[in-house]
Design a protein around this motif. Structure first.
Motif, PDB file in Angstrom:
ATOM      1  N   GLY A   1      10.151 -20.525  -5.143  1.00 33.10           N
ATOM      2  CA  GLY A   1      10.415 -21.659  -4.276  1.00 33.10           C
ATOM      3  C   GLY A   1      10.883 -21.196  -2.911  1.00 33.10           C
ATOM      4  N   PRO A   2      11.651 -22.030  -2.200  1.00 31.97           N
ATOM      5  CA  PRO A   2      12.163 -21.632  -0.885  1.00 31.97           C
ATOM      6  C   PRO A   2      13.055 -20.395  -0.976  1.00 31.97           C
ATOM      7  N   ALA A   3      13.092 -19.612   0.076  1.00 23.56           N
ATOM      8  CA  ALA A   3      13.895 -18.389   0.082  1.00 23.56           C
ATOM      9  C   ALA A   3      15.382 -18.686   0.247  1.00 23.56           C
ATOM     10  N   THR A   4      15.712 -19.901   0.684  1.00 24.30           N
ATOM     11  CA  THR A   4      17.110 -20.327   0.814  1.00 24.30           C
ATOM     12  C   THR A   4      17.254 -21.720   0.230  1.00 24.30           C
ATOM     13  N   LEU A   5      18.274 -21.917  -0.575  1.00 25.33           N
ATOM     14  CA  LEU A   5      18.581 -23.231  -1.140  1.00 25.33           C
ATOM     15  C   LEU A   5      19.992 -23.628  -0.732  1.00 25.33           C
ATOM     16  N   VAL A   6      20.143 -24.866  -0.298  1.00 29.41           N
ATOM     17  CA  VAL A   6      21.474 -25.400   0.000  1.00 29.41           C
ATOM     18  C   VAL A   6      22.031 -25.979  -1.291  1.00 29.41           C
ATOM     19  N   MET A   7      23.199 -25.483  -1.711  1.00 28.34           N
ATOM     20  CA  MET A   7      23.773 -25.870  -2.996  1.00 28.34           C
ATOM     21  C   MET A   7      25.189 -26.400  -2.824  1.00 28.34           C
ATOM     22  N   THR A   8      25.582 -27.231  -3.748  1.00 30.39           N
ATOM     23  CA  THR A   8      26.973 -27.667  -3.836  1.00 30.39           C
ATOM     24  C   THR A   8      27.327 -27.792  -5.310  1.00 30.39           C
ATOM     25  N   SER A   9      28.603 -27.846  -5.611  1.00 32.34           N
ATOM     26  CA  SER A   9      29.026 -27.893  -7.010  1.00 32.34           C
ATOM     27  C   SER A   9      28.690 -29.241  -7.630  1.00 32.34           C
ATOM     28  N   GLY A  10      28.463 -29.230  -8.935  1.00 36.17           N
ATOM     29  CA  GLY A  10      28.063 -30.442  -9.648  1.00 36.17           C
ATOM     30  C   GLY A  10      29.256 -31.276 -10.066  1.00 36.17           C
ATOM     31  N   ASN A  11      29.847 -31.950  -9.110  1.00 34.85           N
ATOM     32  CA  ASN A  11      30.987 -32.812  -9.413  1.00 34.85           C
ATOM     33  C   ASN A  11      31.200 -33.827  -8.299  1.00 34.85           C
ATOM     34  N   VAL A  12      31.850 -34.924  -8.646  1.00 40.17           N
ATOM     35  CA  VAL A  12      32.347 -35.856  -7.646  1.00 40.17           C
ATOM     36  C   VAL A  12      33.585 -35.226  -7.018  1.00 40.17           C
ATOM     37  N   SER A  13      33.787 -35.426  -5.739  1.00 42.29           N
ATOM     38  CA  SER A  13      34.935 -34.845  -5.045  1.00 42.29           C
ATOM     39  C   SER A  13      36.224 -35.125  -5.801  1.00 42.29           C
ATOM     40  N   GLU A  14      37.051 -34.077  -5.924  1.00 40.92           N
ATOM     41  CA  GLU A  14      38.357 -34.125  -6.588  1.00 40.92           C
ATOM     42  C   GLU A  14      38.266 -34.090  -8.111  1.00 40.92           C
ATOM     43  N   GLU A  15      37.047 -34.107  -8.693  1.00 43.20           N
ATOM     44  CA  GLU A  15      36.916 -34.060 -10.146  1.00 43.20           C
ATOM     45  C   GLU A  15      36.433 -32.683 -10.589  1.00 43.20           C
ATOM     46  N   PRO A  16      36.690 -32.300 -11.858  1.00 48.84           N
ATOM     47  CA  PRO A  16      36.161 -31.024 -12.371  1.00 48.84           C
ATOM     48  C   PRO A  16      34.637 -31.043 -12.377  1.00 48.84           C
ATOM     49  N   ILE A  17      34.036 -29.860 -12.319  1.00 46.12           N
ATOM     50  CA  ILE A  17      32.576 -29.771 -12.341  1.00 46.12           C
ATOM     51  C   ILE A  17      32.049 -30.192 -13.723  1.00 46.12           C
TER      52      ILE A  17
ATOM     53  N   SER B   1      44.755 -34.103  -9.258  1.00 46.72           N
ATOM     54  CA  SER B   1      44.934 -35.415  -8.627  1.00 46.72           C
ATOM     55  C   SER B   1      44.408 -36.569  -9.463  1.00 46.72           C
ATOM     56  N   ASN B   2      43.866 -36.266 -10.664  1.00 47.04           N
ATOM     57  CA  ASN B   2      43.360 -37.336 -11.520  1.00 47.04           C
ATOM     58  C   ASN B   2      43.420 -36.883 -12.969  1.00 47.04           C
ATOM     59  N   VAL B   3      43.177 -37.829 -13.871  1.00 47.22           N
ATOM     60  CA  VAL B   3      43.307 -37.552 -15.303  1.00 47.22           C
ATOM     61  C   VAL B   3      42.343 -36.460 -15.751  1.00 47.22           C
ATOM     62  N   ALA B   4      41.109 -36.495 -15.251  1.00 47.42           N
ATOM     63  CA  ALA B   4      40.108 -35.497 -15.659  1.00 47.42           C
ATOM     64  C   ALA B   4      40.552 -34.091 -15.277  1.00 47.42           C
ATOM     65  N   ALA B   5      41.143 -33.958 -14.088  1.00 49.99           N
ATOM     66  CA  ALA B   5      41.601 -32.645 -13.638  1.00 49.99           C
ATOM     67  C   ALA B   5      42.766 -32.137 -14.487  1.00 49.99           C
ATOM     68  N   VAL B   6      43.668 -33.041 -14.848  1.00 46.63           N
ATOM     69  CA  VAL B   6      44.809 -32.644 -15.681  1.00 46.63           C
ATOM     70  C   VAL B   6      44.334 -32.227 -17.074  1.00 46.63           C
ATOM     71  N   GLU B   7      43.336 -32.917 -17.619  1.00 46.90           N
ATOM     72  CA  GLU B   7      42.791 -32.524 -18.913  1.00 46.90           C
ATOM     73  C   GLU B   7      42.133 -31.151 -18.823  1.00 46.90           C
ATOM     74  N   ALA B   8      41.431 -30.889 -17.711  1.00 44.98           N
ATOM     75  CA  ALA B   8      40.821 -29.569 -17.519  1.00 44.98           C
ATOM     76  C   ALA B   8      41.899 -28.492 -17.427  1.00 44.98           C
ATOM     77  N   PHE B   9      43.009 -28.814 -16.787  1.00 49.67           N
ATOM     78  CA  PHE B   9      44.166 -27.910 -16.683  1.00 49.67           C
ATOM     79  C   PHE B   9      44.696 -27.555 -18.080  1.00 49.67           C
ATOM     80  N   LYS B  10      44.861 -28.549 -18.936  1.00 51.75           N
ATOM     81  CA  LYS B  10      45.349 -28.306 -20.301  1.00 51.75           C
ATOM     82  C   LYS B  10      44.354 -27.464 -21.091  1.00 51.75           C
ATOM     83  N   ASP B  11      43.063 -27.776 -20.973  1.00 49.53           N
ATOM     84  CA  ASP B  11      42.035 -27.013 -21.679  1.00 49.53           C
ATOM     85  C   ASP B  11      42.032 -25.554 -21.234  1.00 49.53           C
TER      86      ASP B  11
END
Length: 509
Positions: free
Chosen positions: A68-84, A177-187
Motif C-alpha cells: 500500500g502507501p509508503a506512509t500511513l497516518v495512524m492514531t490509537s484505537g480509542n475515544v479520547s481519555e479512554e483506554p485503547i 479520568s473515567n471508570v474504564a480507565a480506572v478498571e484498566a488501572f486495576k487490571d
C-alpha cells in the motif's frame, strides 16, 4: 508509520540518534522536526513543529506498507481519555462513530499496550511515554528489598512493583479520568503482580486524596506510605541512576499537592530516597477556577498580571488578552482577588501557560501542556537571542522567586515590539538561569553538588538543555531521567522506592 528509514527522511529530519531509535527492536514513536515540504496533509499534527514517526513492528504492518502507501497516518484505537480497544467486538462497538472501516484480526490481543514515545534531546532520548517495547524491562535498583507497589498519579498513570533489586514499571495506563480507565488501572496491577510473581508488603501513594490511584490503594489491606508528589519525582530520578544519598532536587511540573495544602510545581528540594526538605519554590499565585485554569491559560495570565501589577493590571493587558470579553476577565480577576475557588500554586506549568497566553499563542488549551509546547516551539525560532531577564530569589530559610517578575519583563518586551519568538526564548533562558542560581545558593548552604531533576516540565527539551548546561557549567553533577518519563509516567518508581526505604528503616509513616 513509514515503510522504511528512507521514507521517513522524506517527512522529517532524522539524526543519527533518531535513526538508532527508529531502527531499535523497541520500535517506538520518535518525535522529529518536520521538513519544510513534509508531503503530508496540514491536518496531521497541526501547529506542531514535530511529527511522530515510527517504523513497522508487526508482520501486518510490513504487508500493509509493502503493498500500500509508503506512509500511513495512524492514531490509537480509542475515544479520547479512554483506554485503547483491544477486541474486535469492543472496537466495532466503541469506535463505530469514528472509523469508516475495520481491519479485523483472528489473533487476540491480551494486554493493552500503547506505543512508546521518545524524542532526541542532545545525546540522549527523553521519554514522553514508556510502554510497548520497553515494558516490562526492569529498572535496576541500588539495593535489594521487599516488594513494594507504587500506584502512580492521576495523569499519565503507570504503576511500579519492586522485587529484589528490580523495579518493574507497567505499560502506560493513561489519565484516570473515567471508570474504564480506572478498571484498566486495576487490571494492570493484577497482571503485573502475576508476571513479576510478587505481592507487595506496602504501597506508596500520592498525598492527593482525590486521585483515583490513592483511593484504590486506601481500599487495600496492606499499609500505605504517603509520598509527596515532587519528592517522588526526584526519588524516581535518583533511583534510576542508582543514587541513594542527598541531592538538590528540581521538580518542575504542572500540579502536585504540597505539604501546606497548596498546588506545588516549581520546587527546589533537598531530598534522598527517604525524605525531603523544601529549600525553595516559585512564588505562589492564585489559580482561578482550579483545574479550569489549566484548560484556559488566559486565566493564569490574568492571575499573574494581578500579582505583577496589582490594581493597575488591566492597563498592562497585552493585545492578546483583549480577545477575551472584558466581563469574563473581570470575573476571573474577582476570583483571584477574593481567593474564591482559586487555590495557591507554585506551578511551573501554570507559569508557562500564563506566558503563552500573554504572547497570544493559546488562550484555550485543547490538551494538556498545549500552551507550554507552543511556547517552546516558538522560542526555537529565536535561538540566537541570548538575553536573560534579571530575576532574583528572596532571602529566608525557604527561598522564593517572585515568578511575576517574568511576567513584568515579558509584558514590557511585548509592549516594545520585541518579537514573540524572542520573548519566548528570553523566558526559557531566564527561568533556567533562575533555577541554576538557586541551586548555587543551596549548594552554599548544604555542600550538596548533585542535582536530580524531574517533573513534566523537563520534557521541554529547550528548558531541560539550558538547565543542564547551566548547572554543569557551575560545577554540578546533574541527573535527569533517561529510561523513564520525567513526568507522571515515571512517578510510580519514586513512590515505590520511598515507600520501601521508609518501610525498611522506620516502619510506615
Amino acid at each position: 508509520m513509514c515503510r522504511d528509514l528512507q521514507e521517513a527522511r522524506r517527512h522529517v529530519l532524522v539524526t543519527e540518534l533518531a535513526s538508532k531509535l527508529l531502527l531499535s527492536r523497541h520500535r517506538p514513536i520518535v518525535l522529529l522536526p518536520k521538513r519544510a515540504e513534509a508531503g503530508l496533509a496540514e491536518q496531521v499534527a497541526p501547529g506542531s513543529a514535530d511529527l511522530g514517526i515510527m517504523l513497522p513492528y508487526t508482520p501486518l504492518h510490513v504487508l500493509l506498507l509493502e503493498q500500500g502507501p509508503a506512509t500511513l497516518v495512524m492514531t490509537s484505537g480509542n475515544v479520547s481519555e479512554e483506554p485503547i480497544a483491544i477486541g474486535n467486538e469492543e472496537a466495532i462497538e466503541r469506535l463505530a462513530t469514528i472509523a469508516d472501516y475495520f481491519l479485523l484480526h483472528d489473533r487476540d490481543i491480551l494486554v493493552r499496550n500503547d506505543d512508546s514515545v521518545l524524542a532526541p534531546s542532545g545525546t540522549q532520548p527523553v521519554f514522553f511515554r514508556r510502554s510497548r517495547g520497553y515494558v516490562p524491562l526492569p529498572v535496576m535498583l541500588r539495593e535489594p528489598g521487599e516488594s513494594v507497589l507504587g500506584v502512580g498519579a492521576e495523569l499519565k498513570n503507570t504503576v511500579c512493583l519492586t522485587r529484589g533489586r528490580m523495579a518493574f514499571m507497567s505499560q502506560h495506563v493513561g489519565d484516570l479520568s473515567n471508570v474504564a480507565a480506572v478498571e484498566a488501572f486495576k487490571d494492570t496491577i493484577d497482571r503485573l503482580q502475576r508476571i513479576v510473581d510478587a505481592r507487595a508488603v506496602c504501597v506508596g501513594v500520592d498525598m492527593h486524596p482525590d486521585y483515583p490511584s490513592t483511593g484504590w490503594a486506601e481500599s487495600l489491606d496492606i499499609p500505605r506510605v504517603y509520598v509527596q508528589h515532587h519528592h517522588a519525582h526526584v526519588a524516581a530520578c535518583l533511583a534510576e541512576h542508582g543514587e541513594s544519598g542527598k541531592a538538590i532536587g528540581l521538580a518542575l511540573d504542572g500540579t502536585g499537592l504540597g505539604t501546606d495544602g497548596a498546588i506545588w510545581g516549581g520546587e527546589v528540594l533537598l531530598a534522598d530516597l527517604e525524605s525531603f526538605q523544601r529549600m525553595g519554590h516559585l512564588g505562589y499565585v492564585r489559580m482561578p477556577g482550579g483545574d479550569q485554569a489549566a484548560r484556559q491559560p488566559w486565566r493564569m495570565a490574568v492571575s499573574y498580571l494581578i500579582e505583577a501589577f496589582g490594581a493597575e493590571w488591566q492597563r498592562h493587558c497585552p493585545q492578546s488578552l483583549l480577545a477575551i470579553d472584558a466581563s469574563r476577565r473581570q470575573a476571573v480577576a474577582t476570583l483571584v482577588e477574593r481567593g474564591f475557588q482559586a487555590p495557591w500554586t507554585s506551578s511551573t506549568g501554570r507559569l508557562f501557560d500564563a506566558m503563552a497566553a500573554l504572547c497570544g499563542l493559546h488562550l484555550e488549551a485543547k490538551f494538556e501542556a498545549q500552551a507550554a509546547m507552543a511556547l517552546e516551539m516558538t522560542a526555537g525560532q529565536a535561538m540566537h537571542d541570548d538575553d536573560v531577564w534579571p530575576v532574583s530569589w528572596g532571602s529566608g530559610e525557604v527561598l522564593c522567586l517572585r515568578s511575576s517578575s517574568f511576567i513584568r519583563h515579558g509584558v514590557e518586551d511585548l509592549r516594545k515590539g520585541v518579537p514573540i519568538s524572542s520573548v519566548a526564548m528570553r523566558f526559557h533562558r531566564s527561568l533556567a538561569e533562575a533555577f541554576v542560581n538557586v541551586c548555587v545558593v543551596v549548594r552554599e548552604r548544604t555542600g550538596c553538588e548533585l542535582v536530580a531533576a524531574g517533573g513534566g516540565s523537563m520534557q521541554n527539551r529547550l528548558l531541560s538543555s539550558l538547565l543542564v548546561r547551566g548547572l554543569r557549567s557551575r560545577g554540578f553533577r546533574v541527573l535527569v531521567p533517561e529510561r523513564l518519563p520525567p513526568g507522571d509516567g515515571g512517578i510510580a518508581l519514586g513512590q515505590a522506592v520511598v515507600a520501601r526505604t521508609r518501610w525498611t528503616k522506620l516502619g510506615v509513616n
